[in-house]
Write a protein that holds these residues in place. Structure first.
Motif, PDB file in Angstrom:
ATOM      1  N   LEU A 104      25.381 -13.227 -22.565  1.00 48.63           N
ATOM      2  CA  LEU A 104      24.746 -14.325 -21.840  1.00 48.63           C
ATOM      3  C   LEU A 104      23.874 -13.825 -20.690  1.00 48.63           C
ATOM      4  N   GLY A 105      24.348 -12.846 -19.947  1.00 46.27           N
ATOM      5  CA  GLY A 105      23.568 -12.307 -18.832  1.00 46.27           C
ATOM      6  C   GLY A 105      22.258 -11.701 -19.299  1.00 46.27           C
ATOM      7  N   MET A 106      22.304 -11.001 -20.422  1.00 43.48           N
ATOM      8  CA  MET A 106      21.084 -10.399 -20.954  1.00 43.48           C
ATOM      9  C   MET A 106      20.127 -11.485 -21.442  1.00 43.48           C
ATOM     10  N   LEU A 107      20.671 -12.535 -22.043  1.00 43.54           N
ATOM     11  CA  LEU A 107      19.810 -13.631 -22.499  1.00 43.54           C
ATOM     12  C   LEU A 107      19.124 -14.325 -21.324  1.00 43.54           C
ATOM     13  N   VAL A 108      19.871 -14.528 -20.234  1.00 42.78           N
ATOM     14  CA  VAL A 108      19.275 -15.168 -19.065  1.00 42.78           C
ATOM     15  C   VAL A 108      18.199 -14.271 -18.468  1.00 42.78           C
ATOM     16  N   ALA A 109      18.484 -12.969 -18.354  1.00 40.80           N
ATOM     17  CA  ALA A 109      17.494 -12.036 -17.806  1.00 40.80           C
ATOM     18  C   ALA A 109      16.251 -11.974 -18.687  1.00 40.80           C
ATOM     19  N   HIS A 110      16.446 -11.905 -20.002  1.00 40.13           N
ATOM     20  CA  HIS A 110      15.305 -11.902 -20.924  1.00 40.13           C
ATOM     21  C   HIS A 110      14.532 -13.217 -20.831  1.00 40.13           C
ATOM     22  N   GLY A 111      15.258 -14.322 -20.716  1.00 37.93           N
ATOM     23  CA  GLY A 111      14.602 -15.628 -20.625  1.00 37.93           C
ATOM     24  C   GLY A 111      13.713 -15.727 -19.398  1.00 37.93           C
ATOM     25  N   TRP A 112      14.225 -15.279 -18.240  1.00 30.93           N
ATOM     26  CA  TRP A 112      13.418 -15.302 -17.018  1.00 30.93           C
ATOM     27  C   TRP A 112      12.222 -14.372 -17.130  1.00 30.93           C
ATOM     28  N   ALA A 113      12.454 -13.184 -17.673  1.00 30.38           N
ATOM     29  CA  ALA A 113      11.349 -12.227 -17.802  1.00 30.38           C
ATOM     30  C   ALA A 113      10.272 -12.763 -18.743  1.00 30.38           C
ATOM     31  N   VAL A 114      10.692 -13.347 -19.845  1.00 31.42           N
ATOM     32  CA  VAL A 114       9.724 -13.907 -20.799  1.00 31.42           C
ATOM     33  C   VAL A 114       8.993 -15.095 -20.175  1.00 31.42           C
ATOM     34  N   ALA A 115       9.717 -15.954 -19.463  1.00 26.70           N
ATOM     35  CA  ALA A 115       9.077 -17.128 -18.864  1.00 26.70           C
ATOM     36  C   ALA A 115       8.067 -16.719 -17.793  1.00 26.70           C
ATOM     37  N   LEU A 116       8.435 -15.785 -16.934  1.00 26.24           N
ATOM     38  CA  LEU A 116       7.506 -15.353 -15.891  1.00 26.24           C
ATOM     39  C   LEU A 116       6.300 -14.619 -16.469  1.00 26.24           C
ATOM     40  N   THR A 117       6.542 -13.776 -17.464  1.00 22.97           N
ATOM     41  CA  THR A 117       5.429 -13.066 -18.096  1.00 22.97           C
ATOM     42  C   THR A 117       4.519 -14.043 -18.840  1.00 22.97           C
ATOM     43  N   ALA A 118       5.106 -15.025 -19.507  1.00 21.60           N
ATOM     44  CA  ALA A 118       4.295 -16.024 -20.206  1.00 21.60           C
ATOM     45  C   ALA A 118       3.481 -16.851 -19.217  1.00 21.60           C
ATOM     46  N   LEU A 119       4.072 -17.191 -18.083  1.00 19.76           N
ATOM     47  CA  LEU A 119       3.325 -17.920 -17.059  1.00 19.76           C
ATOM     48  C   LEU A 119       2.163 -17.080 -16.539  1.00 19.76           C
ATOM     49  N   TRP A 120       2.423 -15.815 -16.296  1.00 18.26           N
ATOM     50  CA  TRP A 120       1.375 -14.891 -15.835  1.00 18.26           C
ATOM     51  C   TRP A 120       0.262 -14.782 -16.875  1.00 18.26           C
ATOM     52  N   LEU A 121       0.629 -14.623 -18.136  1.00 17.66           N
ATOM     53  CA  LEU A 121      -0.382 -14.525 -19.200  1.00 17.66           C
ATOM     54  C   LEU A 121      -1.151 -15.836 -19.364  1.00 17.66           C
TER      55      LEU A 121
END
Length: 183
Positions: A104-121
């Motif tokens: 779960l912790g890895m999924l949350v970390a990946h989710g935040w990283a993907v969301a922030l990177t997608a917002l940046w892109l």
């Protein structure tokens, strides 16, 4: 507006590099390693996914979906690349602590990283297309002849003269005190 092939390939390469970089950094931070062949394969997987949607401007939802899906594929690719033979790959995939099923912790970390990177892109995508639209409008304005008008003429009517309005609640005794006399 559809893009040309060279512009599409440039956008595809930029997205693939960002996507691959995010996947590799996340995999290394999680304790894994990325081998050279897996990195090259990951780039081509990310580029293949990005090329399909690079023909037109992408919105935040499309970028988030694409980036999230490609991160899942890259996670599986990097996790399976550690095993040498096909039998080791099957054993690696069947083991509960293999890293193929994240916690779960890895999924949350990946989710935040993907969301922030997608917002940046998505912000970069919007800025790029906005800049291209403004450049195209300027180019059209420069290349198309416009009717000759005097420099100071206005294409619209003069605005009406503003009149002072008497305010209902205005205090009329405002200002510095008047000098009564010299002492």
């Amino acid at each position: 507006m559809p893009s040309s092939l060279s512009f599409r390939l440039l956008r595809t390469a930029a997205f693939a590099v960002v996507c691959l970089g995010l996947g590799m950094v996340a995999h290394v931070f999680a304790g894994g390693s990325v081998r050279g062949p897996a990195m090259v394969a990951g780039f081509f997987v990310a580029a293949g996914g990005a090329y399909l949607s690079a023909g037109r401007e992408r919105g935040p939802r499309a970028i988030l979906t694409l980036l999230g899906g490609l991160q899942l594929v890259l996670h599986l690719l990097f996790s399976l690349s550690h095993a040498g033979s096909p039998a080791e790959s099957v054993a690696h995939a069947a083991h509960p602590s293999s890293g193929l099923v994240p916690e779960l912790g890895m999924l949350v970390a990946h989710g935040w990283a993907v969301a922030l990177t997608a917002l940046w892109l998505a912000r970069g995508e919007a800025a790029l297309w906005g800049l291209l639209r403004r450049l195209a409008a300027r180019l059209v304005a420069v290349l198309l002849p416009v009717p000759a008008t005097p420099f100071l003429s206005l294409p619209y009517a003069e605005p009406p003269v503003l009149r002072s309005a008497i305010l209902r609640h205005a205090v009329t005794g405002r200002g510095p005190p008047a000098v009564i006399g010299n002492r």
